[in-house]
Design a protein around this motif. Structure first.
Motif: not given
Length: 275
Positions: A164-173
């Motif tokens: 479901v999270f495919l494409g979600t931007p990477y964010l530290w933490g």
């Protein structure tokens, strides 16, 4: 005694009563139960410090100390500790009945999708549903969410949740659809399926038994990184390499990470199995 600050419910001034005789502090407390009442709260290493993790709407916490506008808390059930804004918390804790299972959903002031939304919630947000009105769930604290986006029981496939999270931007933490990191993705996927999971990759690696064969849903580890196996050949992970949640062949990932000097591959762990 040196304890991991991330999972030690104590500041330099106050500790939970459970640490009496283990950790020397000027004061001890039984803690105060509270709940996150904002869509997403940053959990900090120190007031105004760096973000360790994020905590979604509806998460229960134990408040250990309050300083000015900040509260030091331990999250339930993963035990992660840190500082968040006191304004993000409420003492009102009606029974949790549902969780958000869509990547994100909107909260409306009325059971009408044409209304201007109040705010958004991410997958994993915990809800107290007071009643059902047509195609909407009325929340005990106010607002309405679409029934299609929530469930009153755990999901059955962590991989499907992770996808479901495919494409979600990477964010530290990060721990939400607005940004997520590798361990946040693993935790979100497993927690949605009722499998307890710590917040950071090293803690996750220590929590699950090691196996030699790769099956769907297994966790794959490198120093400071974790991925989830979709199959024996393919994995899903949140990676700073692409600044996104992606699928990647496992063999290619192992070779790429080794070539970047970020290895070695540390092996396979199987969630949901006794360690």
């Amino acid at each position: 005694m040196s304890l991991d600050r991330r999972i030690t419910p104590a500041t330099d001034r106050v500790a939970l009563d459970s640490l009496r005789g283990i950790l020397d502090r000027p004061a001890y407390t039984p803690g105060r139960a509270a709940r996150v009442a904002v869509p997403l709260a940053d959990l900090m290493a120190a007031p105004d410090g760096g973000r360790d993790r994020q905590v979604n709407f509806g998460a229960d916490v134990t408040v250990i100390e309050t300083r000015d506008d900040w509260s030091f808390v331990q999250t339930v059930p993963d035990g992660y500790c840190g500082w968040l804004r006191s304004a993000a918390l409420t003492d009102q804790r009606p029974a949790i009945t549902h969780q958000v299972i869509a990547a994100a959903t909107h909260v409306y002031p009325a059971p009408d999708m044409k209304q201007h939304q109040l705010h958004a919630l991410s997958l994993g947000a915990r809800l107290s549903v007071a009643s059902i009105e047509g195609r909407f769930a009325a929340l005990a604290g106010g607002g309405f969410v679409p029934l299609q986006h929530i469930s009153d029981g755990p999901q059955d496939d962590p991989v499907a949740v992770a996808e479901v999270f495919l494409g979600t931007p990477y964010l530290w933490g990060g721990n939400s659809d607005w940004g997520i990191d590798c361990s946040g993705l693993a935790q979100a996927a497993l927690t949605a399926c009722g499998i307890p999971c710590p917040g950071d990759s090293d803690l996750q690696r220590d929590s699950f038994p090691e196996v030699s064969d790769i099956q769907r849903g297994d966790l794959l580890f490198w120093p400071g990184h974790v991925a989830m196996a979709i199959s024996p050949e393919m994995m899903i992970h949140a990676t700073a390499w692409k600044m996104s949640v992606i699928r990647e062949p496992i063999k290619a990932a192992i070779a790429r990470i080794d070539a970047a000097g970020e290895g070695p591959f540390l092996g396979i762990r199987r969630p949901g199995q006794p360690r």
